[in-house]
Write a protein that holds these residues in place. Structure first.
Motif: not given
Length: 390
Positions: A108-125
């Motif tokens: 979650x720490x990686x995905x939260x940081x990535x989503x914050x950086x790109x300004x979008x939610x993500x799916x999959x993971x």
């Protein structure tokens, strides 16, 4: 005196499980051998002439009575079985620890940081086949605009997006941001842009894939060649794998045959140094998709082009054909396999002989440097003395 080496990596064309393959779940893997057993025969007369069937342990392919090239195989010293590890080892980097993998998806720490950086939610993971995950999540991605993040058994952070929903420039920017913070303990081997097009249920990936590798951790044979004043011309994803280090010119490719065409174009130029080509279709289109017939056909297609490559070689040029790992399309797994790689060497000044079993892929890079009369690198033992005619 050798002026130029053309080094072609047949991406994933392994020739049998390594002694430690059981540690990777690959004990029965043999990419080339199992393809031949599955389809009954393989029409690769030019690779056979070079000596691929004469390599120790390649008893599933008829040997040549009078091979025209030097032949052998190599163990992998590095830990892992991915593209970056294999190519880096060819170049002189031995990895004591494998790149990190994420069999349960990214924390979650990686995905939260990535989503914050790109300004979008993500799916999959999650780990997934690239073609399957766009079937599964493509419609949701198109509806929401959320990029699809996924991984595999390899050390990769992959971002899939429809080109009409997230333009290529934005997708590449997302990858650059991910590459920027995926370092250290989370330093995946590659961040990969995986663009696709099409409509619901009929999505297809495009040739606009782009790989963002870690910077090589120390000097490679490419750096040594470049620093000597010679050229290093990269074809296909080589420039991505080495993150541009040690490369003087590069060109991306759309297919194996496009890669051969661009290699031939470089061969027709007059320069000293190295042409370094990766032909990725074997791995990307056929190995990972368990497409045995497609893989076999791709091998036969490449073999048919070898006479053109031979004809474009000067008497001061050497051709080396090898691989970087396996990806056996006959097994249940769709991931890379821990295998020996073939080594085939051909040229006017090369003696057809058996170079045996090499201790490391780095022996290839070390041999390239000695062929070009350059200083040695920190890893690898050249086999030039075995193959030189005088």
């Amino acid at each position: 005196m050798i002026n130029r080496v053309t080094l072609i990596v047949l991406d994933s064309v392994g020739i049998g499980a390594l002694p430690d393959a059981d540690e990777y779940g690959d004990v029965n893997s043999n990419t080339l051998g199992n393809i031949i057993k599955k389809i009954g025969s393989l029409n690769i007369p030019n690779l056979r002439k070079l000596g691929i069937g004469n390599i120790n342990g390649v008893d599933y392919l008829e040997s040549a009575s009078d091979p025209i090239g030097a032949f052998g195989k190599s163990l992998e010293k590095s830990k892992g079985k991915d593209t970056t590890t294999g190519h880096w080892e060819i170049g002189g980097i031995i990895l004591e620890e494998p790149f990190p993998t994420y069999p349960n998806g990214f924390p979650k720490s990686i995905m939260d940081k990535f989503e914050e950086m790109i300004g979008r939610k993500t799916i999959g993971n999650k780990p997934a086949s690239g073609t399957e995950i766009i079937k599964e999540l493509g419609n949701e991605h198109v509806r929401t605009g959320y990029p699809i993040v996924y991984t595999s058994a390899d050390s990769v952070f992959q971002i899939a997006a429809h080109e009409d929903i997230i333009p290529l420039s934005e997708l590449y920017g997302m990858c650059e941001k991910a590459r920027g913070f995926l370092q250290g303990e989370n330093g995946v081997g590659r961040v990969i842009a995986r663009p696709f097009v099409g409509k619901g249920g009929e999505y297809v990936r495009t040739s606009h894939r782009h790989d963002y590798s870690l910077k090589p951790i120390h000097e490679t044979f490419l750096d040594i060649i470049k620093e000597s004043g010679m050229e290093v011309k990269a074809v296909g994803k080589i420039v991505d794998i080495y993150s541009g280090a040690g490369i003087t010119e590069s060109v991306h490719t759309e297919s194996n045959m496009d890669g051969v065409n661009k290699t031939l174009e470089y061969m027709q130029e007059d320069f000293r140094g190295l042409i370094f080509t990766n032909l990725v279709d074997f791995d990307m289109k056929y190995g990972h998709r368990n497409n045995v017939a497609g893989y076999a056909n791709a091998l036969e297609e490449f073999d048919k082009r070898l006479p053109e490559i031979f004809d474009n070689m000067s008497d001061k040029e050497v051709l080396i054909i090898t691989a970087d790992h396996g990806c056996d399309p006959t097994t249940d797994s769709t991931d890379h396999s821990r295998e020996y790689i073939p080594i085939l060497v051909y040229g006017e000044n090369i003696k057809p002989t058996n170079i045996g079993v090499r201790d490391s892929f780095s022996d290839i890079g070390a041999t390239v440097l000695e062929l070009l009369n350059l200083k040695s690198m920190r890893n690898g033992n050249s086999f030039y003395d075995i193959i030189r005619t005088k």
